[in-house]
Design a protein around this motif. Structure first.
Motif, short mmCIF file in Angstrom:
data_model
loop_
_atom_site.label_atom_id
_atom_site.label_comp_id
_atom_site.label_asym_id
_atom_site.label_seq_id
_atom_site.Cartn_x
_atom_site.Cartn_y
_atom_site.Cartn_z
N GLY A 148 0.78 -1.23 0.00
CA GLY A 148 0.00 0.00 0.00
C GLY A 148 0.81 1.28 0.00
N GLU A 149 2.08 1.18 -0.23
CA GLU A 149 2.94 2.37 -0.25
C GLU A 149 2.88 2.98 -1.64
OE1 GLU A 149 4.50 5.19 1.57
OE2 GLU A 149 4.41 3.36 2.74
N VAL A 150 1.83 3.71 -1.91
CA VAL A 150 1.62 4.31 -3.22
C VAL A 150 1.36 5.81 -3.06
CG1 VAL A 150 0.71 2.16 -4.18
CG2 VAL A 150 -0.87 3.84 -3.22
N GLY A 151 1.51 6.54 -4.15
CA GLY A 151 1.32 7.98 -4.09
C GLY A 151 2.36 8.66 -3.25
N VAL A 152 3.57 8.13 -3.28
CA VAL A 152 4.65 8.65 -2.43
C VAL A 152 4.96 10.09 -2.81
CG1 VAL A 152 7.05 8.35 -1.74
CG2 VAL A 152 5.60 6.34 -2.17
N LEU B 138 1.98 19.60 7.33
CA LEU B 138 2.14 18.79 8.53
C LEU B 138 0.79 18.28 9.01
CD1 LEU B 138 3.97 17.67 10.74
CD2 LEU B 138 3.65 19.82 12.00
N MET B 139 -0.23 19.13 8.96
CA MET B 139 -1.57 18.70 9.36
C MET B 139 -2.05 17.54 8.50
SD MET B 139 -2.29 20.80 11.85
CE MET B 139 -4.04 20.62 12.09
N VAL B 140 -1.77 17.61 7.20
CA VAL B 140 -2.17 16.55 6.28
C VAL B 140 -1.43 15.26 6.60
CG1 VAL B 140 -2.02 15.80 3.86
CG2 VAL B 140 -2.93 18.07 4.42
N VAL B 141 -0.13 15.37 6.81
CA VAL B 141 0.69 14.19 7.10
C VAL B 141 0.21 13.49 8.36
CG1 VAL B 141 3.00 13.50 7.88
CG2 VAL B 141 2.76 14.97 5.88
N VAL B 142 0.00 14.26 9.42
CA VAL B 142 -0.39 13.68 10.71
C VAL B 142 -1.81 13.13 10.66
CG1 VAL B 142 -0.80 14.18 13.15
CG2 VAL B 142 1.23 15.12 12.00
N THR B 143 -2.72 13.89 10.06
CA THR B 143 -4.12 13.44 9.98
C THR B 143 -4.24 12.14 9.19
OG1 THR B 143 -4.93 15.71 10.13
CG2 THR B 143 -6.43 14.08 9.21
N GLU B 144 -3.53 12.06 8.07
CA GLU B 144 -3.58 10.84 7.27
C GLU B 144 -3.09 9.65 8.07
OE1 GLU B 144 -2.04 9.56 2.85
OE2 GLU B 144 -0.53 10.25 4.28
N ALA B 145 -1.99 9.82 8.78
CA ALA B 145 -1.41 8.72 9.55
C ALA B 145 -2.36 8.25 10.66
CB ALA B 145 -0.07 9.15 10.14
N LEU B 146 -2.95 9.20 11.39
CA LEU B 146 -3.86 8.83 12.47
C LEU B 146 -5.13 8.17 11.94
CD1 LEU B 146 -3.55 11.99 14.75
CD2 LEU B 146 -2.57 9.72 15.16
N SER B 147 -5.62 8.65 10.79
CA SER B 147 -6.86 8.10 10.22
C SER B 147 -6.67 6.68 9.73
CB SER B 147 -7.33 8.99 9.06
OG SER B 147 -7.63 10.29 9.52
N THR C 54 -9.80 16.82 6.01
CA THR C 54 -10.78 15.80 5.63
C THR C 54 -10.29 15.00 4.42
OG1 THR C 54 -12.55 17.19 6.47
CG2 THR C 54 -13.20 15.39 5.05
N ALA C 55 -9.65 15.67 3.48
CA ALA C 55 -9.04 14.94 2.36
C ALA C 55 -7.97 13.99 2.87
CB ALA C 55 -8.45 15.94 1.36
N ALA C 56 -7.19 14.45 3.85
CA ALA C 56 -6.15 13.59 4.42
C ALA C 56 -6.76 12.41 5.17
CB ALA C 56 -5.27 14.41 5.36
N ARG C 57 -7.88 12.65 5.88
CA ARG C 57 -8.56 11.55 6.55
C ARG C 57 -9.00 10.51 5.54
NH1 ARG C 57 -12.44 14.93 10.66
NH2 ARG C 57 -12.38 16.44 8.99
N ALA C 58 -9.53 10.98 4.42
CA ALA C 58 -9.96 10.05 3.37
C ALA C 58 -8.79 9.22 2.87
CB ALA C 58 -10.59 10.83 2.22
N CYS C 59 -7.64 9.86 2.69
CA CYS C 59 -6.45 9.14 2.23
C CYS C 59 -6.01 8.10 3.25
CB CYS C 59 -5.32 10.12 1.93
SG CYS C 59 -5.61 11.16 0.48
N GLY C 60 -6.08 8.45 4.54
CA GLY C 60 -5.69 7.50 5.57
C GLY C 60 -6.59 6.28 5.59
N VAL C 61 -7.90 6.49 5.46
CA VAL C 61 -8.84 5.37 5.44
C VAL C 61 -8.61 4.52 4.19
CG1 VAL C 61 -11.27 4.72 5.35
CG2 VAL C 61 -10.53 6.59 6.84
N MET C 62 -8.38 5.18 3.05
CA MET C 62 -8.11 4.43 1.82
C MET C 62 -6.86 3.58 1.95
SD MET C 62 -9.03 6.79 -1.50
CE MET C 62 -8.63 8.44 -0.93
N ARG C 63 -5.82 4.14 2.54
CA ARG C 63 -4.57 3.40 2.70
C ARG C 63 -4.78 2.18 3.58
NH1 ARG C 63 0.49 3.40 5.58
NH2 ARG C 63 2.24 3.15 4.12
N ALA C 64 -5.53 2.34 4.66
CA ALA C 64 -5.82 1.20 5.53
C ALA C 64 -6.60 0.13 4.76
CB ALA C 64 -6.62 1.66 6.74
N ALA C 65 -7.58 0.55 3.97
CA ALA C 65 -8.41 -0.40 3.22
C ALA C 65 -7.60 -1.11 2.14
CB ALA C 65 -9.59 0.34 2.60
#
Length: 560
Positions: free
Chosen positions: A147-151, A222-231, A417-428
């Motif tokens: 799942g390491e895509v969109g680097v 930074l907000m995007v990076v952290v939010t994505e990781a937590l999501s 919210t976009a970052a949250r979506a990316c985090g959930v997508m990455r998990a899925a």
């Protein structure tokens, strides 16, 4: 990139340039159809809602495809290049259909669209970059990628933050996420206290006020990076926790008095009190200008009467940012709104009642939801609830400016919210990769079948495009621009999260529908993303499409 992929990328860029010109032309024509006396007229915009909606989506898909291809150069990783091209083909296919609607609406000559469709580069790109063989090859690489895509290349501070929060999300958040969801628990201190210690609640607050943000500029990336990781660990248990402090802190930084900034910002940065944002009302949804919660002057402050709904984390929060109508004249619309800070005890329960010494009352009830559990969204009722003058953001000078103070944090909220979506997508995606590699069907791993590989390729392509768009736009936002682009990324990423989690669940078969499978939680959590921080329809029509038309006309239009 190898030579065929390099050639495909050249064709894709050529087609996207042509579609950008066609989109600009369609936008200008639709805008002209909505003019009255040189201004965009609200009644005409409403009459064109269907075509405006398609216009907004075409803009979002085009932006993401351009961002994906912008990363490709001679040294680009082959998997990232393949995924960018897969997304470009899917986006172009969709954009054609959307622009057809726009051009039909204004009865414009669609020769330009026909010419692009008939371009030999288009059929060649479809076959070469998104045909069965290409999807299978991309899917096999995705299956090996974890799942390491969109680097996106990050500088050292942002890369260190990403690593630290991904570890925290995997080791602390994810193990608690399932229980919080299945038993509808409130986010526990076992998550909140470590997050306080990591400085999560102060990311948007300058260092001079006790936060970890720069004093001289914003750090949306930074907000995007952290939010994505937590999501990725849990949307509701961690990924959404820092949006509310960002919105409140930005309102304070924008309009608060010096005393209010000194008093509130260090406390918010420390995560004590936790905060919630009360904007939406039962009868008005996303129509902020029509909000009706009434604030009436009383000696020393204001009495609040009315209701709010969908106030996330209102129970646990110790302070609510409440958008209140302080001007009784409803005809002034959003100019009659102010922001008041309501202080209350913190509750872990799903219902609460707080009665002030002077008799004012605030009651709250958590709204049962199919997903996004942990923070809980509340219905709130205010009955003669007293708020002192000191808690009006901006004081006397801030009265009537609440809409502007609230909007100051919405760009960051949409990026998060976009970052949250990316985090959930990455998990899925990662869950789907693991399951399809282990699960055997008809004697072979599910991941060996071409259709599975095509699904994994398209899921990964969508995630990669959304990630690259979100990270790229975050840097633009930090330069003081990008309000429109933030809305476009939010629009696309949130719908994409529904699509990717749906496919991940489908690949799990019956196990995907079982609550014991994390992918079922990703699916129901993802569904909320297109609703909050600007419902998809309101965002597309009132912000994106209208903004695109204003840009095309070169005017600052006012609704009539």
């Amino acid at each position: 990139m190898d030579e065929p992929i390099h050639e495909h990328a050249r064709w894709a860029r050529q087609l996207l340039r042509a579609l950008r010109a066609a989109l600009d032309q369609g936008t200008a024509l639709l805008a002209q159809a909505c003019l009255v006396d040189g201004k965009l007229a609200a009644r005409r915009l409403d009459a064109k809602q269907v075509s405006s909606f398609e216009l907004a989506w075409a803009g979002a898909e085009l932006l993401a495809a351009e961002a994906a291809l912008a990363a490709l150069d001679a040294e680009a990783d082959e998997l990232q290049a393949r995924l960018a091209l897969v997304f470009a083909v899917d986006a172009i296919t969709s954009i054609f259909d959307r622009l057809d609607v726009v051009y039909d609406e204004v009865t414009a000559d669609a020769t330009v669209l026909s010419a692009i469709r008939l371009d030999p580069a288009w059929s060649a790109l479809r076959r070469g970059a998104a045909g069965s063989a290409a999807l299978e090859a991309a899917g096999r690489s995705v299956a090996l990628s974890d799942g390491e895509v969109g680097v996106f290349e990050l500088d050292e501070p942002h890369a260190l933050a990403q690593d630290a929060f991904r570890r925290f999300s995997a080791e602390v958040v994810a193990p608690q996420g399932e229980a919080i969801h299945r038993h509808d628990l409130t986010v526990p201190e076992s998550l909140l206290q470590p997050m306080r210690e990591m400085g999560v609640f102060g990311l948007a607050i300058p260092e001079q006020y006790g936060g970890s943000g720069p004093d001289d500029h914003d750090d949306t990336l930074l907000m995007v990076v952290v939010t994505e990781a937590l999501s990725e660990g849990s949307l509701a248990a961690a990924g959404s926790l820092i949006t509310r402090p960002e919105i409140l802190s930005r309102a304070l930084i924008t309009g608060g008095t010096a005393q209010q900034k000194t008093h509130w910002l260090p406390r918010i940065a420390a995560g004590d009190p936790l905060c919630a944002i009360a904007i939406t009302e039962p009868d008005f949804g996303s129509d902020v200008a029509a909000l009706a919660l009434k604030g009436t002057r009383t000696p020393g402050g204001w009495l609040l009467n009315g209701a709010k709904t969908w106030c996330t984390f209102a129970g646990k929060a110790g302070v609510l940012m409440v958008v209140t109508r302080t001007d009784a004249d409803r005809s002034v619309g959003y100019k009659g709104l102010s922001v008041l800070l309501v202080e209350k005890p913190s509750y872990d329960t799903h219902e609460f009642e707080f009665v002030q010494e002077r008799g004012g009352k605030l009651t709250g009830r958590a709204i049962p939801t199919i997903g996004y559990r942990g923070m809980h969204s509340f219905d709130l009722s205010f009955e003669d609830f007293f708020v002192p003058d000191a808690n009006v953001i901006g004081g006397e000078e801030g009265l009537g400016k609440g809409f502007y103070f609230t909007m100051a944090g919405m760009v960051g909220g949409r990026m998060q919210t976009a970052a949250r979506a990316c985090g959930v997508m990455r998990a899925a995606l990662r869950a789907a990769i693991r399951y399809t590699s282990d699960r055997k069907v008809f004697g072979a791993p599910l991941a060996d079948y071409p259709l599975t590989l095509a699904k994994l390729a398209r899921m990964a392509a969508r995630l990669a495009a959304c990630r690259r768009a979100a990270y790229s736009v975050a840097k633009v936002v930090d330069s003081g621009e990008g309000r429109m682009e933030a809305s476009l990324v939010k629009l696309l990423a949130c719908r994409s999260a529904e699509m990717v989690t749906r496919e991940a669940l489908q690949l799990h078969g019956g196990m995907g529908y079982a609550e014991e499978s994390a992918v079922s939680r990703y699916f129901v959590d993802a569904r909320v993303l297109s609703i909050f921080e600007g419902a998809e329809e309101t965002l597309a029509l009132k912000v994106v499409a209208r903004g695109m038309m204003e840009r095309a006309l070169g005017i600052a239009a006012a609704g009539t």
